[in-house]
Write a protein that holds these residues in place. Structure first.
Motif, mmCIF file in Angstrom:
data_model
loop_
_atom_site.group_PDB
_atom_site.id
_atom_site.type_symbol
_atom_site.label_atom_id
_atom_site.label_comp_id
_atom_site.label_asym_id
_atom_site.label_seq_id
_atom_site.Cartn_x
_atom_site.Cartn_y
_atom_site.Cartn_z
ATOM 1 N N GLY A 41 -11.273 36.015 -29.202
ATOM 2 C CA GLY A 41 -12.412 35.305 -29.644
ATOM 3 C C GLY A 41 -12.391 34.017 -29.887
ATOM 4 N N ASN A 42 -11.213 33.258 -29.757
ATOM 5 C CA ASN A 42 -11.220 32.053 -30.182
ATOM 6 C C ASN A 42 -11.791 31.067 -29.220
ATOM 7 O OD1 ASN A 42 -9.505 32.749 -32.720
ATOM 8 N ND2 ASN A 42 -8.099 33.363 -31.210
ATOM 9 N N THR A 43 -12.208 29.951 -29.470
ATOM 10 C CA THR A 43 -12.545 28.759 -28.759
ATOM 11 C C THR A 43 -11.807 27.626 -29.424
ATOM 12 O OG1 THR A 43 -14.538 28.313 -29.881
ATOM 13 C CG2 THR A 43 -14.713 29.695 -28.488
ATOM 14 N N VAL A 44 -11.831 26.657 -28.419
ATOM 15 C CA VAL A 44 -11.169 25.480 -28.985
ATOM 16 C C VAL A 44 -11.860 24.841 -30.363
ATOM 17 C CG1 VAL A 44 -10.725 22.924 -28.206
ATOM 18 C CG2 VAL A 44 -10.591 24.774 -26.691
ATOM 19 N N GLY A 45 -13.045 24.686 -30.254
ATOM 20 C CA GLY A 45 -13.625 24.296 -31.335
ATOM 21 C C GLY A 45 -13.641 25.112 -32.563
ATOM 22 N N SER A 46 -13.485 26.509 -32.446
ATOM 23 C CA SER A 46 -13.227 27.412 -33.644
ATOM 24 C C SER A 46 -11.990 27.020 -34.416
ATOM 25 C CB SER A 46 -13.415 28.803 -33.379
ATOM 26 O OG SER A 46 -12.302 29.262 -32.769
ATOM 27 N N LEU A 47 -10.864 26.914 -33.328
ATOM 28 C CA LEU A 47 -9.568 26.543 -33.787
ATOM 29 C C LEU A 47 -9.293 25.307 -34.525
ATOM 30 C CD1 LEU A 47 -7.498 28.207 -31.056
ATOM 31 C CD2 LEU A 47 -7.636 28.869 -33.221
ATOM 32 N N LEU A 48 -10.128 24.252 -33.967
ATOM 33 C CA LEU A 48 -9.982 23.083 -34.505
ATOM 34 C C LEU A 48 -10.689 22.849 -35.879
ATOM 35 C CD1 LEU A 48 -11.011 20.489 -31.470
ATOM 36 C CD2 LEU A 48 -8.820 20.825 -32.899
ATOM 37 N N GLU A 49 -11.770 23.674 -36.000
ATOM 38 C CA GLU A 49 -12.544 23.926 -37.434
ATOM 39 C C GLU A 49 -11.592 24.618 -38.341
ATOM 40 O OE1 GLU A 49 -16.364 25.932 -38.832
ATOM 41 O OE2 GLU A 49 -16.310 25.336 -36.516
ATOM 42 N N LEU A 50 -10.788 25.653 -37.941
ATOM 43 C CA LEU A 50 -9.807 26.260 -38.616
ATOM 44 C C LEU A 50 -9.077 25.436 -39.426
ATOM 45 C CD1 LEU A 50 -8.891 29.397 -39.504
ATOM 46 C CD2 LEU A 50 -7.288 28.827 -37.684
ATOM 47 N N MET A 51 -8.360 24.580 -38.604
ATOM 48 C CA MET A 51 -7.236 23.500 -38.929
ATOM 49 C C MET A 51 -7.672 22.657 -39.862
ATOM 50 S SD MET A 51 -4.813 22.894 -35.742
ATOM 51 C CE MET A 51 -5.717 22.476 -34.566
ATOM 52 N N ILE A 97 1.922 31.028 -35.282
ATOM 53 C CA ILE A 97 1.744 29.744 -34.397
ATOM 54 C C ILE A 97 1.659 28.482 -35.322
ATOM 55 C CG2 ILE A 97 0.104 28.188 -32.994
ATOM 56 C CD1 ILE A 97 -1.431 31.138 -32.556
ATOM 57 N N THR A 98 2.502 27.433 -35.110
ATOM 58 C CA THR A 98 2.597 26.317 -35.925
ATOM 59 C C THR A 98 1.515 25.468 -35.946
ATOM 60 O OG1 THR A 98 4.193 24.917 -34.591
ATOM 61 C CG2 THR A 98 5.094 26.412 -36.071
ATOM 62 N N ARG A 99 0.891 24.762 -36.833
ATOM 63 C CA ARG A 99 -0.275 23.832 -36.720
ATOM 64 C C ARG A 99 0.102 22.815 -35.818
ATOM 65 N NH1 ARG A 99 -4.097 21.865 -40.295
ATOM 66 N NH2 ARG A 99 -4.463 19.739 -40.129
ATOM 67 N N LYS A 100 1.270 21.943 -35.849
ATOM 68 C CA LYS A 100 1.682 21.034 -34.962
ATOM 69 C C LYS A 100 1.680 21.343 -33.747
ATOM 70 C CE LYS A 100 5.525 17.871 -34.236
ATOM 71 N NZ LYS A 100 4.571 16.562 -34.268
ATOM 72 N N ASP A 101 2.125 22.612 -33.319
ATOM 73 C CA ASP A 101 1.898 22.964 -31.678
ATOM 74 C C ASP A 101 0.663 22.964 -31.448
ATOM 75 O OD1 ASP A 101 4.590 22.905 -31.526
ATOM 76 O OD2 ASP A 101 4.883 25.143 -31.572
ATOM 77 N N LEU A 102 -0.218 23.684 -32.320
ATOM 78 C CA LEU A 102 -1.719 24.256 -32.030
ATOM 79 C C LEU A 102 -2.468 22.929 -31.687
ATOM 80 C CD1 LEU A 102 -3.645 26.217 -31.632
ATOM 81 C CD2 LEU A 102 -4.018 26.565 -33.922
ATOM 82 N N LYS A 103 -2.165 21.925 -32.737
ATOM 83 C CA LYS A 103 -2.913 20.873 -32.737
ATOM 84 C C LYS A 103 -2.646 19.992 -31.423
ATOM 85 C CE LYS A 103 -4.337 17.224 -35.765
ATOM 86 N NZ LYS A 103 -5.400 16.816 -34.767
ATOM 87 N N HIS A 104 -1.392 19.779 -31.536
ATOM 88 C CA HIS A 104 -0.883 19.076 -30.357
ATOM 89 C C HIS A 104 -1.564 19.516 -28.819
ATOM 90 C CE1 HIS A 104 1.904 17.714 -26.880
ATOM 91 N NE2 HIS A 104 1.450 16.653 -27.544
ATOM 92 N N ARG A 105 -1.391 20.879 -28.612
ATOM 93 C CA ARG A 105 -1.786 21.398 -27.522
ATOM 94 C C ARG A 105 -3.524 21.281 -27.200
ATOM 95 N NH1 ARG A 105 0.764 24.589 -23.851
ATOM 96 N NH2 ARG A 105 -1.093 23.964 -22.693
ATOM 97 N N LEU A 106 -4.261 21.488 -28.231
ATOM 98 C CA LEU A 106 -5.440 21.391 -28.099
ATOM 99 C C LEU A 106 -6.066 19.842 -27.829
ATOM 100 C CD1 LEU A 106 -7.002 23.647 -31.160
ATOM 101 C CD2 LEU A 106 -6.738 23.898 -28.795
ATOM 102 N N ASP A 107 -5.516 18.984 -28.724
ATOM 103 C CA ASP A 107 -5.734 17.357 -28.464
ATOM 104 C C ASP A 107 -5.594 17.384 -27.010
ATOM 105 O OD1 ASP A 107 -6.607 17.488 -30.952
ATOM 106 O OD2 ASP A 107 -4.984 16.543 -31.780
#
Lengths: 159, 768
Positions: free
Chosen positions: B626-636, B659-669
């Motif tokens: 139940g995650n979307t790109v938007g919800s994860l970005l918001e969480l971060m 999941i590390t923040r750096k990985d997640l942020k980088h992949r989403l961006d």
């Protein structure tokens, strides 16, 4: 490429200077307690071969005083020293030139960064050497500012 | 639990095929070269796994053809190639620095006009008018060059002026070069190298500019007569060489753990060339800088690296004596049992001085950091340089360069030595035979000896105080040589005192028991050696490596036991006052995240007491579904933590991975930027199973989930957690209670807890 160039320069300097000033000497140390050696008890003479390095030939004292003298034949090669000192001076001079240039740039030509950026955008596809240098410098300056901030402004390391 | 099996299945599949598959991180690396941020700690476990995977895939490919075989073999020996390169490069650097320093030092006194690149000693080398320590006509002092001959007072004043002026110029230039071209070149570098080897990332700390500027300014500051040495910085220089060479090989370029293996070998090479002590270098790297993580393989690499460095350095022959022994002692007389008492005295002195130095240096560094002084780094360097030069010129023992002072103090007095320190009264009754040094009898000290002892005491005080203010200013500065000089002066004074005691009271019972009349009984040079080792031991708290360095430095194999004795005493005494050496002090001062593997744990706590978050804050987790790109970005955005545990659902809090923040942020961006099908609305899946119908197209982020986070329970004791961090080098440990994730512990939490329980400021620890 830079390293290769530096390495060649060092090699050339060492090559040029090697062997040019190698020389040899004979050093004799005698006891201080005789009338001949009261004032001076170390004798050095330039000789070419180890056969000539005896007390009587190098010092010229009467044989009886020579018995307790110790003579050593030594050789050296000052080529590396010459190469190193000249290399250090050249590098130092280049760095100082660069330093004065960047200070001059900082105070006298404040509009330069904008120009170089524009050039960067224009010639992004066909990257000339000067552009590469500029790009390298911009990168490097960014790094440098970061380092300066860490050490001289924020003081969070190396204190 | 279907998902569970699916995860396991795909995981197995990766393991089975990993030989043939590309590393999941491979494509990730192409876009994200800098895997770790500046000032963060690396994840040893992850990098080690990555290395193993890479290794396995190379091995797998090896059978496919001769080219692959060559690639694989090249990869296998690249480690050895790099360490030999490190050895050669650091040998060259050290040779260059040594020769440059020797030349520049004498620039303060005069010049050799015919061959300007020679220093005073080399200029007078073949002059037949020279005596052992006097000037020769080839060497011109500055007053001779400028034709100032009128009176001895004006000569003195002019030479004094030039001496201070040249010192000032060298110090000022060095400080400016460091400030404007490579600020990271300042300091000794050993605390930082220690921290880097324990897994910290400091970007461009080991870059080529730092190498160049540090090498160059090191010569200048030593020549400026500052109370500092170039031995510690050489470790940094060698590490820079290692880092540069690592960039040439993908195996080491892409893997921070493998890079650190090379760096530890480089540290060994650095000490090897700094002191001409290859074995001492290896032991130094093992004792001082290397932590738990390294396999024994590193030791052989260090061995090889130190060896190569020593070979290159001895070919360059910077000390001009044809071998690597720098402060060679020519005597080999036996020491007596009763001398252990003065050696204890030296050890106590060393320990006290070490404690004094550490305490006040840290205090002063702290003051510098937190006062107006921090705004004037160059001015500070200039002031320290000028004051040192002004004071040093007046005393012949501080006027000369510190390493030649130490060399002089280690020597015994023989007939070629006509310096004031060897001005013994010989009324001609003794026949001195050069070939039989042991039969040189004990002689009464002349007035010159007493005078030089006073001067030595003053020199010792000057060095002891000035070094406190010097270590830490913004230029390359090591403290091995100045610390040794303090001990060498004190040792020599004590040695001469013992010698004269023997001369005037040969009937004292211990002299009578041990000494033979007419022979040397007490050797002041040996006391000087032992004293130097003791003070250095007190300041750095090194033990094994220090003893080996001392005997390699002097060639005095006979004197290992006295040196061991004094070093041990010094460590005991020093530890009573100050915990840890000067490098640990500076690590603490800067708040680097360094876990000392030598430190004992003296306090108890549970994982629940150190973990984050504490109640009432709740741990931020990411749900499996139940995650979307938007919800994860918001969480971060809302919860800016370094990483997030992945759980099945927020109710169960059952752990899947991390999941590390750096990985997640980088992949989403990255996905948002490059893939136009992916929008903020896109669903994010952490598995392979994707629903058939999807609009907009989903994002698969399976490969960034770390499925193997280390876990402990709430009740795990602190020392177990500490051991996990120290031995495995992990970045974080998850805390589990009854199958639920309760929180996590990072290295920072551990360090803060240690700091809080040892009465230090936990807020000083800023880095992860």
């Amino acid at each position: 490429m830079n390293y290769a160039f530096l390495f060649c320069l060092i090699a050339l300097l060492i090559k040029l200077s090697a062997g040019q000033f190698s020389n040899s000497r004979c050093i004799c140390v005698c006891p201080k307690d005789t009338e001949y050696t009261k004032i001076r008890n170390v004798f050095i003479k330039v000789v070419e071969s180890t056969q000539n390095c005896t007390c009587s030939k190098a010092v010229g004292l009467p044989d009886i005083f020579c018995l307790r003298c110790q003579c050593k034949f030594q050789t050296r090669n000052m080529g590396i020293n010459q190469g190193v000192v000249i290399f250090v001076l050249v590098v130092l001079a280049l760095l100082l030139l660069y330093l004065t240039y960047s200070i001059y740039e900082k105070y006298a030509r404040k509009e330069l960064p904008r120009n170089s950026q524009m050039q960067n955008q224009q010639n992004l596809n066909t990257e000339s050497i000067s552009n590469r240098i500029i790009r390298f410098r911009t990168n490097w300056k960014k790094q440098l500012t970061e380092q300066q901030n860490n050490i001289y402004v924020r003081h969070n390391m190396l204190s | 639990m279907q998902d569970d099996e699916e995860i396991l299945d795909t995981n197995r599949a990766i393991n089975r095929h990993s030989g043939a598959h590309i590393d999941p991180y491979e494509h990730y690396h192409r876009f994200n070269r800098k895997e770790y941020d500046d000032f963060t700690t690396i994840d040893w476990v992850r990098d080690r796994t990555r290395y193993l995977k890479r290794h396995r895939s190379l091995k797998f490919d090896e059978k496919k053809g001769w080219w692959n075989w060559i690639v694989s073999s090249h990869d296998a020996w690249s480690g050895w190639l790099i360490v030999s390169g490190v050895g050669i490069l650091s040998g060259l650097c050290a040779g260059l620095i040594d020769i440059g320093t020797e030349w520049m030092t004498d620039l303060r006194l005069g010049v050799c006009p015919q061959r300007f690149w020679l220093n005073k000693k080399a200029c007078c080398w073949s002059s037949n008018l020279t005596t052992a320590d006097n000037d020769c006509p080839e060497w011109l002092s500055w007053s001779q060059i400028f034709g100032i001959m009128s009176s001895s007072a004006s000569i003195f004043a002019f030479e004094y002026f030039v001496y201070v002026l040249v010192s000032f110029l060298l110090g000022f230039l060095a400080a400016v070069l460091v400030r404007d071209l490579a600020p990271y070149a300042c300091g000794s570098g050993i605390p930082e190298i220690k921290t880097i080897l324990s897994g910290f990332v400091i970007r461009s700390y080991l870059g080529k500019w730092v190498l160049l500027i540090k090498s160059l300014t090191m010569m200048m500051v030593v020549s400026a007569g500052l109370s500092l040495g170039k031995e510690g910085p050489l470790v940094h220089v060698a590490s820079c060489c290692g880092n540069m060479l690592c960039r040439l090989f993908p195996k080491y370029r892409q893997n921070e753990v493998k890079k650190r293996e090379i760096l530890s070998a480089a540290a060994a090479a650095g000490v090897s060339v700094a002191f001409g002590a290859p074995i001492g270098g290896i032991l130094f790297s093992l004792e001082e800088v290397v932590s738990y993580y390294f396999p024994l393989k590193t030791m052989w690499r260090s061995f090889f690296s130190a060896l190569m460095a020593a070979i290159v350095l001895s070919y360059i022959n910077p000390y001009g004596n044809g071998h690597l022994v720098r402060f060679e002692v020519s005597y080999d007389m036996v020491w007596h049992l009763f001398e252990l008492i003065p050696f204890i005295v030296l050890g106590i002195f060393g320990g006290l001085y070490g404690a004094f130095f550490i305490k006040f240096n840290i205090m002063w560094s702290n003051f510098r950091k937190n006062s107006a002084l921090k705004r004037f780094p160059v001015a500070e360097v200039v002031v320290v340089t000028v004051v040192t030069a002004l004071l040093s010129y007046l005393n012949p023992y501080t006027k000369e360069n510190t390493s030649s002072l130490i060399r002089h103090l280690f020597q015994q007095c023989d007939q070629s030595d006509s310096t004031p320190l060897c001005n013994y009264i010989n009324n001609g009754t003794y026949v001195i035979n050069t070939n039989d040094r042991a039969n040189f009898p004990t002689l009464p000290a002349g007035p010159q000896v007493l005078r030089s002892l006073w001067l030595l005491a003053l020199a010792m005080l000057l060095k002891a105080f000035v070094t406190i203010f010097t270590f830490g200013i913004k230029i390359p500065a090591g403290l091995f040589i100045p610390s040794m000089a303090v001990g060498a002066c004190f040792g020599r004074i004590l040695g001469v005192a013992m010698e004269q005691w023997y001369y005037y009271n040969p009937d004292t019972f211990f002299f009578k028991l041990a000494c033979h009349p007419g022979r040397v009984c007490v050797q002041p040079g040996l006391y000087s050696m032992v004293g130097a080792a003791a003070t250095l031991g007190g300041v750095t708290k090194m033990t094994v490596s220090l003893v080996v360095i001392m005997f390699e430095l002097t060639g005095g194999l006979q004197y290992i036991v006295p040196i061991m004795f004094a070093v041990m005493t010094s460590k005991w005494v020093g530890d009573a006052f100050v915990e840890g050496g000067i490098y640990d002090g500076h690590i603490r001062l800067n708040g680097y995240p360094f876990l000392d593997s030598k430190e004992e744990v003296k306090f108890t706590a549970n994982a629940s007491e150190i973990m984050q978050p504490r109640k009432p804050t709740i741990l931020v987790t990411i749900n499996y579904n139940g995650n979307t790109v938007g919800s994860l970005l918001e969480l971060m955005q809302e919860c800016p933590y370094q990483g997030y545990p992945l759980v099945y659902s927020s109710e169960s809090q059952q752990l899947i991975g991390f999941i590390t923040r750096k990985d997640l942020k980088h992949r989403l961006d990255f996905a948002l930027e490059t893939n136009s099908n992916i929008t903020v609305e896109s669903k994010v899946y952490f598995s392979d199973k994707i629903p058939a119908q999807h609009d907009p197209s989903p994002l698969l982020l399976k490969e960034i989930v770390d499925l193997t986070p280390l876990q402990v329970t709430l009740e795990t004791s602190f020392d177990t957690v500490l051991d996990i961090f120290r031995m495995l080098g992990t970045r974080k440990v998850l805390v589990i209670h009854k199958g639920r994730v309760m929180g996590l512990i990072t290295k920072k939490d551990i360090l803060r807890h240690i700091a809080a329980s040892t009465d230090q400021d936990p807020g000083a620890i800023q880095f992860h």
